[in-house]
Design a protein around this motif. Structure first.
Motif, short mmCIF file in Angstrom:
data_model
loop_
_atom_site.label_atom_id
_atom_site.label_comp_id
_atom_site.label_asym_id
_atom_site.label_seq_id
_atom_site.Cartn_x
_atom_site.Cartn_y
_atom_site.Cartn_z
N VAL A 123 32.73 45.68 34.21
CA VAL A 123 33.71 45.01 35.06
C VAL A 123 33.89 43.55 34.63
CG1 VAL A 123 34.32 44.37 37.41
CG2 VAL A 123 33.12 46.52 36.98
N TRP A 168 45.79 41.24 36.64
CA TRP A 168 46.25 42.55 36.19
C TRP A 168 46.52 42.55 34.68
CZ3 TRP A 168 46.37 47.43 37.58
CH2 TRP A 168 47.25 48.31 36.93
N GLY A 219 43.02 42.08 32.60
CA GLY A 219 41.91 43.02 32.73
C GLY A 219 40.81 42.64 33.70
N TYR A 220 41.09 41.72 34.62
CA TYR A 220 40.09 41.38 35.63
C TYR A 220 40.13 42.43 36.74
CZ TYR A 220 39.57 36.71 33.60
OH TYR A 220 39.31 35.65 32.75
N LEU A 221 38.97 42.98 37.05
CA LEU A 221 38.89 44.00 38.10
C LEU A 221 38.32 43.47 39.41
CD1 LEU A 221 37.69 47.12 36.09
CD2 LEU A 221 40.01 46.50 36.76
N TYR A 222 37.85 42.23 39.39
CA TYR A 222 37.24 41.69 40.61
C TYR A 222 37.33 40.17 40.57
CZ TYR A 222 33.90 40.87 44.37
OH TYR A 222 33.31 40.46 45.53
N SER A 276 39.92 42.99 44.73
CA SER A 276 39.83 43.94 43.63
C SER A 276 40.85 45.05 43.84
CB SER A 276 38.43 44.56 43.54
OG SER A 276 38.40 45.55 42.52
N VAL A 323 40.29 47.83 42.65
CA VAL A 323 39.44 49.03 42.58
C VAL A 323 38.68 49.18 43.90
CG1 VAL A 323 37.55 50.17 41.37
CG2 VAL A 323 39.17 48.72 40.10
#
Length: 330
Positions: free
Chosen positions: A63, A100, A103-106, A296, A298
């Protein structure tokens, strides 16, 4: 960080600026392995730059994380640098778009200037906490009157047998480390930092006048020591410890009052005691809510955050038990 240097020249324009946005603090975080500092200009629809976002990038497993800041960094605030008239909606839309595309998911943001209703509307989830903050008066006499009588009495008692001094002596870090490790041991935990991390803090902040070191002496013996980072607006209680055998002489109260007096002299307007307790509030501090905003795309990553924090404290207790057991086997 060339873009950062440009932003730094405009710091006073931003009502949300803190010590933790400044280069010395970011260098401390980078030097202690917290990630790479980044700066993003967040533009509005007209193409103007209403805000800058400062964070550190790191990976936790697969992540990619935007920490501004993250738990465990001993960093009270960060988040976007904004003026009083900045459109927070535009800032958040631009920030999520950047996440977005890169590539940052958090992400975590922590800044008192962030409006709760707008953060919730943009899908950020709150993690609430409380800290005690003293609003420092312009004079020492006015500030002294804000202390509760118990604190004033204990400071007076301490001044009869103890001497407090501010210092820039790096040797104090070793002395402080010995005290704080012992206090954690008494609580059944291992202190989470190495002495080198504390020395890195001092090396990064002291040359810029951003760290106050306070030591309290009793007959040549160290009774208490504390670290107080600060900027021109707020002084923070990074940590402190005292020798248990000298507690009855009230070295902790004298240590805090020395830091407060220094803040008065420097024209610093507030003292964040970094958490709350009856002990901290007796210095005239009142509780203020502090919100960490987590985002996030996700599902489930916020739950993972909570689990990791619990694991961190369990790890400290386990390490202490293992060290105690190994010591007993010698």
């Amino acid at each position: 960080m060339s873009e950062y240097d440009e932003v730094a020249r405009r710091f006073e324009e931003f009502s949300s600026k803190t010590l933790f946005h400044e280069r010395p603090w970011l260098e401390y975080l980078e030097a202690t392995g917290k990630g790479k500092p980044e700066v993003l200009a967040l533009r509005d629809e007209a193409g103007d730059t209403p805000a800058y976002h400062i964070w550190l990038t790191r990976r936790i497993g697969p992540v990619k994380v935007m920490g501004s800041p993250l738990p465990g960094w001993t960093t009270n605030f960060m988040g976007p640098l904004m003026g009083a008239d900045t459109d927070l909606d535009s800032v958040l839309v631009s920030l999520k778009r950047y996440m977005w595309r890169n590539g940052y998911l958090y992400a975590e943001l922590k800044n008192q200037a962030l409006d709760e209703n707008k953060m919730l509307a943009h899908g950020f989830q709150p993690v609430r906490d409380v800290t005690a903050v003293l609003q420092i008066a312009p004079t020492e006499e006015e500030t002294w009157s804000k202390l509760k009588s118990t604190a004033r009495n204990r400071v007076r008692k301490a001044q009869k047998s103890l001497v407090a001094e501010a210092t820039t002596d790096m040797d104090m870090i070793d002395e402080y480390y010995e005290l704080i490790v012992e206090r954690y041991r008494e609580q059944g935990m291992s202190f989470p930092f190495s002495v080198e991390r504390l020395k890195t803090l001092a090396r990064c902040l002291l040359p810029h006048g951003r760290l106050l070191l306070v030591k309290v002496i009793h007959e040549g013996e160290l009774a208490a020591a504390g670290l107080f980072p600060h900027d021109e607006r707020t002084i923070y209680y990074f940590g402190g410890a005292s020798k248990r055998s000298l507690t009855k002489l009230c070295p902790n109260e004298l240590m805090h009052w020395t830091a407060i007096s220094h803040a008065v002299e420097q024209g610093i307007g507030s003292y964040d005691l970094c958490g709350t307790s009856q002990f901290k509030r007796k210095f005239g501090a009142t509780n203020e809510e502090v919100i960490t905003w987590c985002y996030s795309p996700v599902p489930g990553l916020l739950l993972a955050r909570t689990a990791l924090i619990r694991l961190h404290w369990a790890r400290l207790r386990l390490l202490h038990r293992l060290k105690s057991w190994m010591g007993g086997k010698k």
